[in-house]
Design an enzyme around this catalytic site. Structure first.
Site, PDB file in Angstrom:
ATOM      1  N   ASN A   1       0.821  -1.320  -0.009  1.00 49.80           N
ATOM      2  CA  ASN A   1      -0.123   0.072   0.039  1.00 49.80           C
ATOM      3  C   ASN A   1       0.882   1.282  -0.075  1.00 49.80           C
ATOM      4  O   ASN A   1       1.946   1.400   0.775  1.00 49.80           O
ATOM      5  CB  ASN A   1      -0.735  -0.072   1.274  1.00 49.80           C
ATOM      6  CG  ASN A   1      -1.282  -1.554   1.580  1.00 49.80           C
ATOM      7  OD1 ASN A   1      -2.236  -2.052   0.668  1.00 49.80           O
ATOM      8  ND2 ASN A   1      -1.046  -1.790   2.427  1.00 49.80           N
TER       9      ASN A   1
ATOM     10  N   HIS B   1      11.163  -6.171  -1.292  1.00 51.43           N
ATOM     11  CA  HIS B   1       9.947  -6.420  -2.338  1.00 51.43           C
ATOM     12  C   HIS B   1       8.904  -5.395  -2.142  1.00 51.43           C
ATOM     13  O   HIS B   1       8.558  -4.998  -3.199  1.00 51.43           O
ATOM     14  CB  HIS B   1       9.474  -7.917  -2.135  1.00 51.43           C
ATOM     15  CG  HIS B   1       8.252  -8.323  -2.996  1.00 51.43           C
ATOM     16  ND1 HIS B   1       8.548  -9.164  -4.369  1.00 51.43           N
ATOM     17  CD2 HIS B   1       6.942  -7.989  -2.980  1.00 51.43           C
ATOM     18  CE1 HIS B   1       7.435  -9.137  -4.877  1.00 51.43           C
ATOM     19  NE2 HIS B   1       6.376  -8.420  -4.350  1.00 51.43           N
ATOM     20  N   GLU B   2       8.449  -5.284  -1.088  1.00 50.67           N
ATOM     21  CA  GLU B   2       7.237  -4.130  -1.032  1.00 50.67           C
ATOM     22  C   GLU B   2       7.768  -2.786  -1.056  1.00 50.67           C
ATOM     23  O   GLU B   2       7.172  -2.110  -1.863  1.00 50.67           O
ATOM     24  CB  GLU B   2       6.705  -4.157   0.436  1.00 50.67           C
ATOM     25  CG  GLU B   2       6.070  -5.696   0.831  1.00 50.67           C
ATOM     26  CD  GLU B   2       5.283  -6.367  -0.049  1.00 50.67           C
ATOM     27  OE1 GLU B   2       4.603  -5.702  -0.966  1.00 50.67           O
ATOM     28  OE2 GLU B   2       5.387  -7.681  -0.195  1.00 50.67           O
TER      29      GLU B   2
ATOM     30  N   GLU C   1       4.377  -8.124 -10.288  1.00 48.79           N
ATOM     31  CA  GLU C   1       5.052  -9.191  -9.371  1.00 48.79           C
ATOM     32  C   GLU C   1       6.126  -9.883  -9.817  1.00 48.79           C
ATOM     33  O   GLU C   1       7.210  -9.951  -9.164  1.00 48.79           O
ATOM     34  CB  GLU C   1       3.831 -10.165  -8.794  1.00 48.79           C
ATOM     35  CG  GLU C   1       2.758  -9.713  -8.135  1.00 48.79           C
ATOM     36  CD  GLU C   1       3.111  -8.967  -7.065  1.00 48.79           C
ATOM     37  OE1 GLU C   1       4.388  -9.009  -6.392  1.00 48.79           O
ATOM     38  OE2 GLU C   1       2.365  -8.130  -6.354  1.00 48.79           O
TER      39      GLU C   1
HETATM   40  N1  TRP Z   1       0.895  -7.533  -3.599  1.00 49.97           N
HETATM   41  C1  TRP Z   1       1.357  -8.367  -2.353  1.00 49.97           C
HETATM   42  C2  TRP Z   1       2.672  -8.900  -2.592  1.00 49.97           C
HETATM   43  O1  TRP Z   1       3.617  -8.138  -2.449  1.00 49.97           O
HETATM   44  C3  TRP Z   1       0.444  -9.640  -2.441  1.00 49.97           C
HETATM   45  C4  TRP Z   1      -0.637  -9.703  -1.516  1.00 49.97           C
HETATM   46  C5  TRP Z   1      -0.608  -9.235  -0.066  1.00 49.97           C
HETATM   47  C6  TRP Z   1      -1.899 -10.176  -1.746  1.00 49.97           C
HETATM   48  N2  TRP Z   1      -1.834  -9.460   0.268  1.00 49.97           N
HETATM   49  C7  TRP Z   1      -2.611 -10.202  -0.370  1.00 49.97           C
HETATM   50  C8  TRP Z   1      -2.492 -10.755  -2.774  1.00 49.97           C
HETATM   51  C9  TRP Z   1      -3.968 -10.609  -0.445  1.00 49.97           C
HETATM   52  C10 TRP Z   1      -3.942 -11.181  -2.671  1.00 49.97           C
HETATM   53  C11 TRP Z   1      -4.327 -11.261  -1.372  1.00 49.97           C
HETATM   54  O2  TRP Z   1       3.171  -9.593  -3.304  1.00 49.97           O
HETATM   55 ZN    ZN Z   2       4.365  -8.106  -4.797  1.00 48.91          ZN
END
Ligand code: TRP
Ligand code: ZN
Length: 908
Positions: free
Chosen positions: A278, A310-311, A333
Site C-alpha cells: 500500500n 519486495h514491498e 510481481e
Molecule cells: N502484492 C502483495 C505482494 O507484495 C501480495 C498480497 C498481499 C496479496 N496480500 C494479499 C494478494 C492478499 C492477494 C491477497 O506480493
Molecule cells: Zn509483490
C-alpha cells in the site's frame, strides 16, 4: 455469487473515472460507517451506450444512502445485488453525450470489521483495525470502481476512540489531527499520488513505533516508521536496516528515489499473505517483519530482508506504474520479485540466493506448470483473481524478466527500465508496455519472446552431442518441446537464452561457433549466450582440442527442464571446475539425481548393489569436506539432497515408498562415509560467536547444522550406533546453549528425526513450548517441526495439536505451520500406506474436511491449502482415485467460495 469466467480479451476501459476520493471512516465496536464522496468524470473514449450506466463494485455492504450531486436518491433510482450498485446515469442525469460530464457521488455504507474472518477489506487483527485491499478487497469497504486502471487521489479521514486507537494511519501525509467530543479523535490523511483502490490502506490501533530516517539521493529526508505491538519493539531492527538498504539499493541500481516524505510499515498477526505494498503504508504479516536472534532463524531473517525489499520496490514497480487489469499481475510481481532477488543477491551470497530460487522454481513452480492448475504468466482468463497469486505469476514471471536482463545485459536493461518508468509514470499498463520499453532501447525484436507470457508449461530441452576428434569439432543438437497444458495443447517454440561454456580436462575451452564471427570485443571467449528460436538448433564448436563437458544452463539462464545424459566423471569435472557457482551445484544435484534414480530400481535387500551406487558419491563428498579451500556455503548446499517434492516433480508416476527409501539410502551412505570429517567440522565450529544474520555466518551455521543432521542419522540408523551417546550429548548441548533460534531449532529437529532420541526429543519439545509459548512466531516453528516430523503418528499428532492452545484456527500463519506444512511437506505421512502397503486416504480426507471448514471463514487460505490434493496425476491409479475422491467431496458442497470452487473444478 457468480462463478463467471473473466477474459482478458473482454477488457474495456471504464466509462467513468474517479478523479478524487474522499473517505470518512467512522470506527465503532461492532459496526463502522464508511462515507465516501467520489468526484466522477466521464471517460471521453467510452461509447454513449457504455456511459448510460455506472456499476460500482460492492460486497457484503449495507447501503445507508446515496446522493448524486448532493441530491438523495431513492431505492427506485438504483439497483443493488451481491456484487454491484448500479446507477442509471443516463436516466438520472441525462447529458451523457457530454465529454466533459462530471458529477459527485456521496455514498454511505455500514460494515462489520469484527465479523470479517476472510482478512480482506477492513478487519480486526488482535486489538487493531487494518485493511487488505489487493486484489478486490476495497469493494468490501465501500461501493467503488474497484479495478486497477481507475486511479484516484485519496483523502482519508479516520474517526475512532482516542484512547483505544492512539495510532490512526492511512496512505500519504497526515494533514489534520484533532480531538473530538466524547473522547473521539479525527485524523486526516492525503495521498498526493493517484492510485488504484487496491493500494488503499488504513490502520487504527494501540501500537508503538520504531523510527529512523533516510536521506535520498537528492537530499530529501524521509521519516521511516515501523509500527508494532509494544512487546515486539525489540524485533524491528533488522526490518529497519533492510528498508534503508533497499532504499539505497533502488537508487543505485535502478535510479529510483522514494517520493513521499514518510514511509510506514505496520505489522499484523492475521494476514493472508506475506505483506502488502500500500502506498506509503505497507502492511506486513508479523512473520515478514519481526526478527531477533533468539526467536528467528536465519531463513526468517532473510525472509524479512527479502519481503521488506519486495514491498518497498513496489513503490515504483507496481504503484507509480501499476497494472491495467489483473491479467497483468506479473507485470508488477514478476518484475518486483526479480528486483528483490537481485537485491538479496547483492546483500548476501549470489550463488546461495540463485540456488534457493531455482530449487523453489523446480520443485514447486514446475509442479504447478505440469499440473491441472497450470496457467500462463499472463493468463487469458480467470474466475477468482486471488487464486492467481501463484508461483507462476511471481517466480516464473521473475525468470522471464531475468531472461530479458540476460539478453540485453545490465546496462541496456537499465536503460529499458528507465524508459519504462519514465514513459508510464502515473499510468496503469500492460506486460506489452514493459517489453516494448526493453525492445525500444535495444532495437531487439521480442515478438517470439512474448510466448513466455502467453503459454503455460515448462519447455523441455533434449540435448545430444558428438565429438569429432579428427575435425576437432564438437557438435550439439538441442530440441525444444513443451507438453500440452489445460489452456492449450499447441505450443509455439520459445526464444530461449542459454549461457554456455565448454570444459576440458584443465579448464574452460575457447568457444568458436561455426557460422559466427569471433567477437573480439568480449575479453572472455570461454562463455557465450546462445539464443534458441527454433524447435531444433544445431551448434558446431570449432577448434575443440579434446572431448569437452558441455555446461549449458549457467546461472540457470532460462526456466527450462533439460534431458541430457552425462556420466559421473563429466559431472564431477563440472563440480570441480565450473566458475559459475550455480552450475557447480547443479552438477552435484544431477549426480545425486542419477544415483537416486538408480537406487530406485535396486531391490531393497540388495545391499551390495546399493553400496556400489552410493560409494562414488559418498567418496566425492568426503573429498569435498576435506578440501579446506571449498566454500562452506557451497558444501552446505551440495550436501542437501534433492527434496522429495522435486523428486516427485521429475517423475511421471511415483511410488513414494520406494523413492523415499532410495533417497534415505543415499543419505545414510553419505552419513556413514563422512562421519569423521563431519564430526570434525562440527567440533571445530565456534558456538559462541555473536549472532549476525550475515551471509558468511549463515553459511557456517548451515554447514554445521547439516553436519549435525548427518551425524544423528549415522548414529541412529547407520554404522556409528556405538557413538549414539556422544552425538546426542552434543546435539542436546547445542539445543540448551544456543544463543539463536537457527541453532536451537536445528538441534530440536535433529532429535525429532532420530528414533533413538525420541524421548529426548519429546522432552525438548515440551521445554521449547514452555520457553517460547508467549512468542507467536516461535509457536509457528514449534507447530511446524511437529507437522513435518518423520513419524507414523504424524497425522494423529497434527490432529491433537489442532486442539492445543498454541493453535488458532483463524490465524493463517498457524494454519500454514500445522496443516499446510503437514500436507505439503510431510509427504511420506500425507501419502501414507497401511502395514500391507495399501494406500491410505486418511490424510486426504483430513485435508478435505479442513478445507471445507475453513472455506466458511477464509476462502483465500482454504483454496491455497487444498493444492497438495491437486497433484494426484503424479501417483498410481489407486492413490489417484483416493485423492480425487477427496477433491470430489469438496466439489460436492453446494456453498463453496469462488476460490475453492475454481481450484477443485479445474483440478478434477
Ligand atoms: N502484492 C502483495 C505482494 O507484495 C501480495 C498480497 C498481499 C496479496 N496480500 C494479499 C494478494 C492478499 C492477494 C491477497 O506480493
Ligand atoms: Zn509483490
Amino acid at each position: 455469487m457468480s462463478n463467471k469466467t473473466i477474459y482478458l480479451k473482454d477488457y474495456r476501459a471504464p466509462a467513468y473515472w474517479i478523479d478524487r476520493t474522499d473517505l470518512y471512516v467512522d470506527l465503532h465496536d461492532g459496526q463502522s460507517k464508511v462515507s465516501s464522496r467520489l468526484s466522477m468524470q466521464v471517460n471521453p473514449d467510452a461509447s454513449i451506450e457504455e456511459r448510460q450506466q455506472l456499476q460500482l463494485h460492492g460486497r457484503e455492504l449495507v447501503l445507508e444512502s446515496v446522493e448524486l450531486d448532493g441530491k438523495p436518491l431513492t431505492e427506485s433510482d438504483y439497483e443493488i445485488d451481491d456484487e454491484y450498485l448500479t446507477l442509471p446515469i443516463g436516466r438520472l442525469l441525462g447529458e451523457v453525450e457530454n465529454d466533459e460530464l462530471c458529477f459527485d457521488l456521496t455514498i454511505v455504507t455500514l460494515i462489520e470489521p469484527e465479523k470479517n474472518t476472510s482478512l480482506e477489506g477492513l478487519y480486526r487483527s488482535s486489538s487493531m483495525y487494518c485493511t487488505q485491499c489487493e486484489a478486490e478487497g476495497f469493494r468490501k469497504i465501500t461501493y467503488y470502481l474497484d479495478r486497477p486502471d481507475v486511479m484516484s487521489e485519496f483523502f482519508t479521514s479516520i474517526e475512532a476512540d482516542a484512547n483505544r486507537y492512539p495510532v490512526m494511519l492511512s496512505n500519504g501525509n497526515k494533514i489534520e489531527d484533532k480531538q473530538l467530543d466524547n473522547g473521539r479523535r479525527l485524523v486526516r490523511w492525503h495521498d498526493p499520488f493517484k492510485k488504484p483502490a487496491y493500494l488503499f490502506a488504513l490502520v487504527a490501533g494501540d501500537l508503538e513505533c520504531v523510527e529512523d530516517h533516510f536521506v535520498t539521493m537528492t537530499g530529501r529526508e524521509i521519516l521511516l516508521q515501523i509500527f508494532v505491538e509494544a512487546k515486539d519493539l525489540d524485533k524491528c531492527q533488522h526490518a529497519m536496516e533492510s528498508l534503508k538498504n533497499s532504499m539505497r539499493w533502488d537508487e543505485e541500481v535502478y535510479g529510483r528515489e522514494y517520493d513521499l516524505d514518510i514511509f510506514m510499515i505496520v505489522a499484523v498477526d492475521d494476514f493472508n499473505m506475506g505483506a502488502m505494498e500500500n502506498k506509503g503504508l505497507n502492511i506486513f504479516n508479523t512473520s515478514c517483519v519481526l526478527a531477533k536472534a533468539e526467536t528467528t532463524t536465519d531463513a526468517g531473517f532473510q525472509r524479512v530482508e527479502g519481503v521488506v525489499a519486495h514491498e518497498y520496490f513496489h513503490n515504483w514497480s507496481g504503484n507509480r506504474v501499476t497494472c491495467r487489469d489483473w491479467f497483468q499481475l506479473s507485470l508488477k510481481e514478476g518484475f518486483t520479485v526479480f528486483r528483490d532477488a537481485q537485491f538479496s543477491s547483492d546483500m548476501g551470497s549470489e550463488t546461495v540466493k540463485r540456488v534457493e530460487d531455482v530449487s523453489l522454481l523446480r520443485s514447486a513452480q514446475f509442479a504447478e506448470d505440469g499440473g491441472p492448475l497450470a496457467h500462463a504468466v499472463r493468463p487469458a482468463s480467470f474466475i477468482e483473481i486471488s487464486n492467481f497469486y501463484t508461483l507462476t505469476i511471481y517466480e516464473k514471471g521473475a525468470e522471464i524478466v531475468r531472461m530479458l536482463h540476460t539478453l540485453l545485459g545490465a546496462e541496456t536493461f537499465r536503460k529499458g527500465s528507465d524508459l519504462y518508468f519514465h514513459r508510464h509514470d502515473g499510468q496503469a499498463v500492460t506486460v506489452e508496455d514493459f517489453v516494448a520499453a526493453m525492445a525500444d532501447v535495444s532495437g531487439r525484436d521480442f515478438s517470439q519472446f512474448m510466448n513466455w507470457y502467453r503459454q503455460a508449461g515448462t519447455p523441455e530441452l533434449t540435448i545430444s552431442e558428438e565429438y569429432d576428434e579428427d575435425a576437432r569439432e564438437y557438435r550439439v543438437t538441442i530440441e525444444q518441446y513443451c507438453r500440452p497444458t489445460p489452456e492449450s495443447s499447441e505450443k509455439a517454440p520459445y526464444h530461449i537464452p542459454l549461457n554456455i561454456s565448454l570444459w576440458g580436462e584443465a579448464g574452460a575451452l575457447a568457444i568458436r561457433l561455426k557460422g559466427q564471427e569471433p567477437d573480439f570485443e568480449t575479453e572472455d571467449n570461454t562463455q557465450t549466450i546462445i539464443e534458441l528460436h527454433d524447435q531444433r538448433t544445431e551448434l558446431c564448436f570449432m577448434d575443440v582440442p579434446e572431448r569437452p563437458v558441455f555446461s549449458f544452463l549457467r546461472g540457470f539462464s532460462a526456466p527450462v527442464k533439460v534431458h541430457f545424459k552425462r556420466d559421473n566423471d563429466q559431472l564431477l569435472r563440472l563440480m570441480r571446475n565450473e566458475s559459475d557457482g550455480f552450475s557447480r551445484w547443479d552438477a552435484c544435484q544431477q549426480l545425486l539425481l542419477n544415483a537416486i534414480a538408480e537406487l530406485e530400481t535396486v531391490a531393497s535387500n540388495d545391499v551390495s548393489e546399493q553400496a556400489h551406487i552410493c560409494e562414488p558419491i559418498a567418496e566425492a563428498f568426503w573429498a569435498l569436506l576435506q578440501d579446506e579451500t571449498a566454500d562452506p556455503a557451497m558444501i552446505a548446499l551440495m550436501l542437501s539432497l534433492p527434496s522429495l517434492t522435486y523428486l516427485i516433480e521429475l517423475r511421471n508416476e511415483v511410488q513414494l515408498g520406494k523413492l523415499d527409501r532410495a533417497r534415505e539410502t543415499l543419505r545414510l551412505a553419505i552419513a556413514n562415509r563422512c562421519f569423521d570429517v563431519l564430526w570434525n567440522i562440527y567440533q571445530d565450529y565456534d558456538h559462541n560467536i555473536e549472532y549476525k544474520p550475515e551471509a558468511e555466518q549463515i553459511a557456517m551455521r548451515s554447514l554445521k547444522n547439516t553436519a549435525l543432521a548427518y551425524l544423528m542419522l549415522a548414529v541412529d540408523q547407520g554404522m556409528r550406533q556405538g557413538e549414539r551417546g556422544r552425538v546426542l550429548e552434543a546435539c542436546a548441548a547445542q539445543y540448551e546453549q544456543a544463543n539463536n533460534m537457527t541453532d536451537q531449532l536445528a538441534a530440536l529437529q535433529a532429535m525429532l528425526n532420530a528414533e533413538y532420541a525420541a524421548e529426548r526429543a519429546d522432552t525438548a519439545l515440551e521445554a521449547f513450548y514452555d520457553q517460547w509459548q508467549s512468542e507467536a512466531l516461535v509457536m509457528n516453528l514449534w507447530l511446524q517441526v511437529q507437522a513435518v516430523r518423520r513419524s507414523p503418528n504424524a497425522l494423529s499428532q497434527v490432529r491433537t495439536l489442532k486442539n492445543h492452545p498454541a493453535f488458532d484456527s483463524n490465524n493463517p500463519n498457524k494454519i500454514r505451520s500445522l496443516i499446510g506444512a503437514f500436507c505439503g511437506q510431510n509427504l511420506t505421512a500425507f501419502h501414507a500406506s497401511d502395514s500391507e502397503g495399501v494406500a491410505s486416504s486418511e490424510a486426504y480426507d483430513f485435508l478435505a474436511s479442513e478445507v471445507l471448514n475453513l472455506d466458511q471463514r477464509n476462502p483465500q487460505i482454504a483454496a491455497r491449502l487444498l493444492v497438495p490434493l491437486t497433484r494426484w496425476h503424479k501417483f498410481s491409479g489407486e492413490r489417484q482415485a483416493l485423492m480425487k475422491k477427496a477433491l470430489q467431496n469438496i466439489a460436492n458442497q453446494k456453498t463453496l467460495s469462488k476460490d475453492v470452487r475454481e481450484l477443485v473444478e479445474k483440478s478434477l
